[in-house]
Design a protein around this motif. Structure first.
Motif, PDB file in Angstrom:
ATOM      1  N   GLY A  79       1.021  -1.192   0.094  1.00  0.00           N
ATOM      2  CA  GLY A  79       0.002  -0.202  -0.065  1.00  0.00           C
ATOM      3  C   GLY A  79       0.684   1.259   0.063  1.00  0.00           C
ATOM      4  N   HIS A  80       0.514   2.117  -0.836  1.00  0.00           N
ATOM      5  CA  HIS A  80       1.248   3.529  -1.177  1.00  0.00           C
ATOM      6  C   HIS A  80       1.155   4.337   0.291  1.00  0.00           C
ATOM      7  CE1 HIS A  80       2.706   2.261  -4.959  1.00  0.00           C
ATOM      8  NE2 HIS A  80       1.377   2.057  -5.418  1.00  0.00           N
ATOM      9  N   ARG A  81       0.052   4.248   0.716  1.00  0.00           N
ATOM     10  CA  ARG A  81      -0.181   5.200   1.977  1.00  0.00           C
ATOM     11  C   ARG A  81       0.887   4.937   3.147  1.00  0.00           C
ATOM     12  NH1 ARG A  81      -3.410   5.140   6.662  1.00  0.00           N
ATOM     13  NH2 ARG A  81      -4.045   7.152   7.487  1.00  0.00           N
ATOM     14  N   LEU A  82       0.869   3.385   3.148  1.00  0.00           N
ATOM     15  CA  LEU A  82       1.777   2.910   4.415  1.00  0.00           C
ATOM     16  C   LEU A  82       3.316   3.582   3.936  1.00  0.00           C
ATOM     17  CD1 LEU A  82       2.315   1.376   6.924  1.00  0.00           C
ATOM     18  CD2 LEU A  82       2.223  -0.745   5.466  1.00  0.00           C
ATOM     19  N   MET A  83       3.511   2.998   2.832  1.00  0.00           N
ATOM     20  CA  MET A  83       4.994   3.468   2.289  1.00  0.00           C
ATOM     21  C   MET A  83       5.360   4.775   2.587  1.00  0.00           C
ATOM     22  SD  MET A  83       6.731   0.934   0.897  1.00  0.00           S
ATOM     23  CE  MET A  83       7.877   1.452  -0.079  1.00  0.00           C
ATOM     24  N   PHE A  84       4.348   5.626   2.260  1.00  0.00           N
ATOM     25  CA  PHE A  84       4.664   7.245   2.306  1.00  0.00           C
ATOM     26  C   PHE A  84       4.923   7.446   3.827  1.00  0.00           C
ATOM     27  CE2 PHE A  84       3.068  11.608   2.714  1.00  0.00           C
ATOM     28  CZ  PHE A  84       3.997  12.191   2.083  1.00  0.00           C
ATOM     29  N   LEU A  85       4.135   6.737   4.898  1.00  0.00           N
ATOM     30  CA  LEU A  85       4.355   7.055   6.254  1.00  0.00           C
ATOM     31  C   LEU A  85       5.649   6.755   6.713  1.00  0.00           C
ATOM     32  CD1 LEU A  85       0.868   6.453   7.848  1.00  0.00           C
ATOM     33  CD2 LEU A  85       2.038   8.515   7.668  1.00  0.00           C
ATOM     34  N   ILE A  86       6.041   5.283   6.299  1.00  0.00           N
ATOM     35  CA  ILE A  86       7.376   4.562   6.572  1.00  0.00           C
ATOM     36  C   ILE A  86       8.468   5.536   5.998  1.00  0.00           C
ATOM     37  CG2 ILE A  86       8.843   2.718   6.135  1.00  0.00           C
ATOM     38  CD1 ILE A  86       6.462   0.836   6.000  1.00  0.00           C
ATOM     39  N   GLY A  87       8.339   5.956   4.886  1.00  0.00           N
ATOM     40  CA  GLY A  87       9.402   6.932   4.228  1.00  0.00           C
ATOM     41  C   GLY A  87       9.727   8.142   5.058  1.00  0.00           C
ATOM     42  N   LEU A  88       8.566   8.554   5.586  1.00  0.00           N
ATOM     43  CA  LEU A  88       8.596   9.795   6.537  1.00  0.00           C
ATOM     44  C   LEU A  88       9.427   9.630   7.632  1.00  0.00           C
ATOM     45  CD1 LEU A  88       4.899  11.324   6.005  1.00  0.00           C
ATOM     46  CD2 LEU A  88       7.112  12.454   5.219  1.00  0.00           C
ATOM     47  N   ALA A  89       8.908   8.525   8.351  1.00  0.00           N
ATOM     48  CA  ALA A  89       9.656   8.303   9.632  1.00  0.00           C
ATOM     49  C   ALA A  89      11.211   7.833   9.232  1.00  0.00           C
ATOM     50  CB  ALA A  89       9.061   6.942  10.120  1.00  0.00           C
ATOM     51  N   ILE A  90      11.612   7.218   8.397  1.00  0.00           N
ATOM     52  CA  ILE A  90      12.966   6.944   8.047  1.00  0.00           C
ATOM     53  C   ILE A  90      13.834   8.282   7.803  1.00  0.00           C
ATOM     54  CG2 ILE A  90      14.490   5.952   6.406  1.00  0.00           C
ATOM     55  CD1 ILE A  90      12.571   3.736   5.853  1.00  0.00           C
ATOM     56  N   PHE A  91      13.024   9.404   7.117  1.00  0.00           N
ATOM     57  CA  PHE A  91      13.560  10.408   6.731  1.00  0.00           C
ATOM     58  C   PHE A  91      13.838  11.428   7.907  1.00  0.00           C
ATOM     59  CE2 PHE A  91      14.040  14.546   4.383  1.00  0.00           C
ATOM     60  CZ  PHE A  91      14.596  13.887   3.304  1.00  0.00           C
ATOM     61  N   GLY A  92      13.060  11.161   8.934  1.00  0.00           N
ATOM     62  CA  GLY A  92      13.138  12.155  10.190  1.00  0.00           C
ATOM     63  C   GLY A  92      14.247  11.616  11.073  1.00  0.00           C
ATOM     64  N   LEU A 116      17.385   6.580   1.526  1.00  0.00           N
ATOM     65  CA  LEU A 116      16.476   5.174   1.806  1.00  0.00           C
ATOM     66  C   LEU A 116      15.075   5.752   2.177  1.00  0.00           C
ATOM     67  CD1 LEU A 116      15.761   2.448   2.271  1.00  0.00           C
ATOM     68  CD2 LEU A 116      16.646   2.298   4.580  1.00  0.00           C
ATOM     69  N   GLY A 117      14.960   6.848   3.015  1.00  0.00           N
ATOM     70  CA  GLY A 117      13.653   7.363   3.270  1.00  0.00           C
ATOM     71  C   GLY A 117      13.011   7.890   2.027  1.00  0.00           C
ATOM     72  N   ALA A 118      13.763   8.590   1.509  1.00  0.00           N
ATOM     73  CA  ALA A 118      13.243   9.559   0.095  1.00  0.00           C
ATOM     74  C   ALA A 118      13.020   8.297  -0.872  1.00  0.00           C
ATOM     75  CB  ALA A 118      14.435  10.296  -0.355  1.00  0.00           C
ATOM     76  N   ALA A 119      13.535   7.101  -1.126  1.00  0.00           N
ATOM     77  CA  ALA A 119      13.292   6.257  -2.019  1.00  0.00           C
ATOM     78  C   ALA A 119      12.063   5.560  -1.823  1.00  0.00           C
ATOM     79  CB  ALA A 119      14.477   5.125  -2.247  1.00  0.00           C
ATOM     80  N   THR A 120      11.799   5.360  -0.359  1.00  0.00           N
ATOM     81  CA  THR A 120      10.340   4.686   0.095  1.00  0.00           C
ATOM     82  C   THR A 120       9.310   5.829  -0.071  1.00  0.00           C
ATOM     83  OG1 THR A 120      11.817   3.920   1.759  1.00  0.00           O
ATOM     84  CG2 THR A 120       9.307   3.702   1.989  1.00  0.00           C
ATOM     85  N   MET A 121       9.485   7.079   0.130  1.00  0.00           N
ATOM     86  CA  MET A 121       8.466   8.034  -0.096  1.00  0.00           C
ATOM     87  C   MET A 121       7.968   8.431  -1.462  1.00  0.00           C
ATOM     88  SD  MET A 121       8.609  11.601   1.768  1.00  0.00           S
ATOM     89  CE  MET A 121      10.340  11.118   2.786  1.00  0.00           C
ATOM     90  N   MET A 122       9.114   8.733  -2.143  1.00  0.00           N
ATOM     91  CA  MET A 122       8.705   9.311  -3.636  1.00  0.00           C
ATOM     92  C   MET A 122       7.789   8.466  -4.586  1.00  0.00           C
ATOM     93  SD  MET A 122      11.987  11.467  -4.837  1.00  0.00           S
ATOM     94  CE  MET A 122      11.083  12.013  -6.534  1.00  0.00           C
ATOM     95  N   PRO A 123       8.152   7.212  -5.049  1.00  0.00           N
ATOM     96  CA  PRO A 123       6.991   6.372  -5.778  1.00  0.00           C
ATOM     97  C   PRO A 123       5.633   6.575  -5.212  1.00  0.00           C
ATOM     98  CG  PRO A 123       9.166   5.160  -5.550  1.00  0.00           C
ATOM     99  CD  PRO A 123       9.044   6.341  -4.553  1.00  0.00           C
ATOM    100  N   ALA A 124       5.608   6.486  -3.926  1.00  0.00           N
ATOM    101  CA  ALA A 124       4.096   6.575  -3.120  1.00  0.00           C
ATOM    102  C   ALA A 124       3.582   7.956  -3.281  1.00  0.00           C
ATOM    103  CB  ALA A 124       4.386   6.225  -1.531  1.00  0.00           C
ATOM    104  N   THR A 125       4.233   8.881  -3.527  1.00  0.00           N
ATOM    105  CA  THR A 125       3.517  10.196  -3.748  1.00  0.00           C
ATOM    106  C   THR A 125       2.954  10.228  -5.317  1.00  0.00           C
ATOM    107  OG1 THR A 125       5.479  11.211  -4.809  1.00  0.00           O
ATOM    108  CG2 THR A 125       5.333  11.412  -2.531  1.00  0.00           C
ATOM    109  N   LEU A 126       3.758   9.704  -6.383  1.00  0.00           N
ATOM    110  CA  LEU A 126       3.032   9.684  -7.868  1.00  0.00           C
ATOM    111  C   LEU A 126       1.933   8.883  -7.613  1.00  0.00           C
ATOM    112  CD1 LEU A 126       5.954  10.165 -10.079  1.00  0.00           C
ATOM    113  CD2 LEU A 126       3.829  11.785  -9.977  1.00  0.00           C
ATOM    114  N   ALA A 127       2.282   7.555  -7.241  1.00  0.00           N
ATOM    115  CA  ALA A 127       1.167   6.602  -7.088  1.00  0.00           C
ATOM    116  C   ALA A 127      -0.226   6.910  -6.617  1.00  0.00           C
ATOM    117  CB  ALA A 127       1.688   5.224  -6.530  1.00  0.00           C
ATOM    118  N   LEU A 128      -0.098   7.611  -5.440  1.00  0.00           N
ATOM    119  CA  LEU A 128      -1.066   8.003  -4.610  1.00  0.00           C
ATOM    120  C   LEU A 128      -1.871   9.384  -5.473  1.00  0.00           C
ATOM    121  CD1 LEU A 128       0.397   8.260  -1.062  1.00  0.00           C
ATOM    122  CD2 LEU A 128      -1.725   6.880  -1.813  1.00  0.00           C
ATOM    123  N   ILE A 129      -1.095  10.091  -6.364  1.00  0.00           N
ATOM    124  CA  ILE A 129      -1.949  11.379  -6.988  1.00  0.00           C
ATOM    125  C   ILE A 129      -2.353  10.276  -8.230  1.00  0.00           C
ATOM    126  CG2 ILE A 129      -1.352  12.687  -8.775  1.00  0.00           C
ATOM    127  CD1 ILE A 129       0.853  13.732  -7.230  1.00  0.00           C
TER     128      ILE A 129
END
Length: 477
Positions: A79-92, A116-129
């Motif tokens: 799920g891309h929503r979960l990936m976005f949240l995981i990516g944010l946490a790693i980035f922080g 790693l955090g950015a790589a987890t986050m970025m594809p999720a942003t476009l997929a969610l759009i």
């Protein structure tokens, strides 16, 4: 506010969620370039060598590029929503580690974790759009906003870095991410669409490892080749690893039922043209900003803030043209926006080269603004070309390829141009001179010419890829 879905969400809900995505994307973009103005300070405070300095910048884009395809497919699975949240946490967490890094190699590792955090986050942003905006014209506008944020984040990095270094210590360029991460996590939980995992999708970890090894070896080979005191066995080993990694990755994709990358997507000229355009535009912008901020600080004595404010011309021009591209694509087609955009970039870099040689600062700034305008036009619609021309069932893959394209452009710019500069400088520098300003200027202007020639070549290549001037990514190819 209730959760969104792509069926009954209101326009207010959809655009609010786009703002949330943009927060995460802005951080990813900023961290691509925020160290450009901070690099001299990092060298001084951490005692970083030339090689370590390049790795501090490159570790971020390298990890993103190597892992992005895998994280896009993993997002399809969990799920891309979960990936976005995981990516944010790693980035922080990675931002905190980088802010208090005790040495250069520790900072390189922290930058890799940020990647790693950015790589987890970025594809999720476009997929969610893609999931949230079902109307094609509305989706194209949303992707244009996405691209604008990406462009502004990358272009604004030197300015933000310069402002922070004017008042705080170097770790502040990373620490600023933490409150943004916290806000984005809270807002995502509040307004994001429901997580929609697809357990039937297969994520293949070895493929991600092969991709990362291939890119890391390629970067090492480039750096060693440009090193006048190169170690030949190390260069040979890097080349061999690059070839072996590429072969292993390709063969594994051919054997998998659900590969990270199916190469048949590149049969679409629109898809391929979008990938090349995204990488080429980012190469030009990243290379120009990195080289310019270094030159004005090291040779002309600008402060980090002054050097950052100089290249803000790129940002100010990129933002409106990026928004405009997504809005007018259906009227004017891809060629004026992409091929024409590269022609404007080439002209802008050419003007900056001429003005920089004669030290005509106002015209130099105009040249930077032209580069921003051209790049903004390219990036907004190159994203549309990639995402819109791929089948819906490959949304995660397309999002991964799109994001890799941008990061690979940055990676190549730092690796190639950052390694080429000291080689050109060494050819002209006077022996025993700590910093030969004239030799540095010659090397810098030569690199600007290289960027201009590459932009012109991409203008011709883009015109061929988008021949017939299609006005939507779904046009007959």
């Amino acid at each position: 506010m209730k959760h969104l879905d792509n069926v009954d969400s209101t326009p207010a809900q959809r655009w609010t969620f786009l703002l949330v995505i943009s927060l995460g994307l802005l951080m990813v973009g900023l961290d691509n370039s925020i160290l450009y103005t901070a690099l001299p300070e990092l060298r001084s405070q951490l005692g970083a060598s030339e090689t370590q300095a390049l790795w501090i910048i490159n570790a971020y884009a390298l990890v993103i590029s190597g892992l992005m395809l895998g994280t896009g497919t993993l997002g399809d699975r969990i799920g891309h929503r979960l990936m976005f949240l995981i990516g944010l946490a790693i980035f922080g967490v990675a931002s905190l580690a980088a802010a208090f890094a005790p040495g250069a190699w520790f900072l390189v590792a922290a930058r890799g974790l940020l990647g790693l955090g950015a790589a987890t986050m970025m594809p999720a942003t476009l997929a969610l759009i893609r999931i949230t905006f079902s109307d094609e014209r509305e989706r194209n506008t949303a992707i244009g906003v996405w691209a604008s944020v990406a462009v502004v984040g990358a272009a604004l990095g030197p300015v933000v870095g310069g402002v922070l270094l004017e008042f705080f210590w170097w770790g502040s360029v990373f620490l600023i991410n933490v409150p943004v991460v916290v806000a984005a996590i809270i807002l995502t939980i509040a307004v994001a669409p429901p997580n929609m995992p697809n357990p039937t999708k297969h994520w293949d970890a070895p493929s991600s490892l092969y991709a990362l090894v291939t890119l890391a070896s390629l970067v090492s080979a480039i750096k060693e080749l440009a090193n006048p005191a190169r170690t030949w066995w190390l260069l040979l080993a890097a080349v061999v690893l690059t070839v072996v990694g590429a072969i292993l990755f390709t063969r594994r994709q051919q054997r998998l039922d659900d590969p990270l990358l199916t190469f048949d997507v590149f049969r679409s000229r629109i898809f391929t043209g979008g990938v090349l355009a995204a990488a080429g535009a980012m190469f030009a912008v990243s290379g120009l900003e990195l080289m310019t901020t270094q030159r004005f600080q090291l040779v002309l004595g600008y402060s980090p803030l002054e050097a950052g404010l100089l290249v803000i011309a790129v940002t100010l021009a990129a933002f409106p043209f990026s928004l405009l591209g997504g809005a007018v694509l259906h009227r004017v087609g891809f060629i004026p926006l992409i091929a024409g955009g590269f022609a404007v970039v080439a002209a802008g870099v050419g003007l900056a080269t001429w003005a920089g040689n004669d030290h005509v600062l106002p015209l130099f700034v105009v040249g930077l603004a032209l580069v921003g305008a051209g790049a903004g036009s390219i990036m907004s619609v190159s994203s549309t070309a990639i995402i819109g021309s791929a089948p819906v069932r490959r949304a995660g893959m397309a999002a991964g390829v799109e994001s890799v394209s941008y990061e690979f452009g940055t990676l190549l710019a730092v690796s190639v141009l950052g390694s080429l500069l000291p080689v050109l400088y060494a050819l002209r520098a006077r022996p025993g001179t700590e910093l030969d300003g004239a030799a540095y200027d010659t090397a810098y202007l030569t690199i600007l010419l290289v960027i201009a020639v590459i932009a012109a070549a991409f203008a011709l290549l883009s015109a061929w890829c988008f021949r017939g001037n299609p006005r939507s990514p779904g046009a007959t190819q």
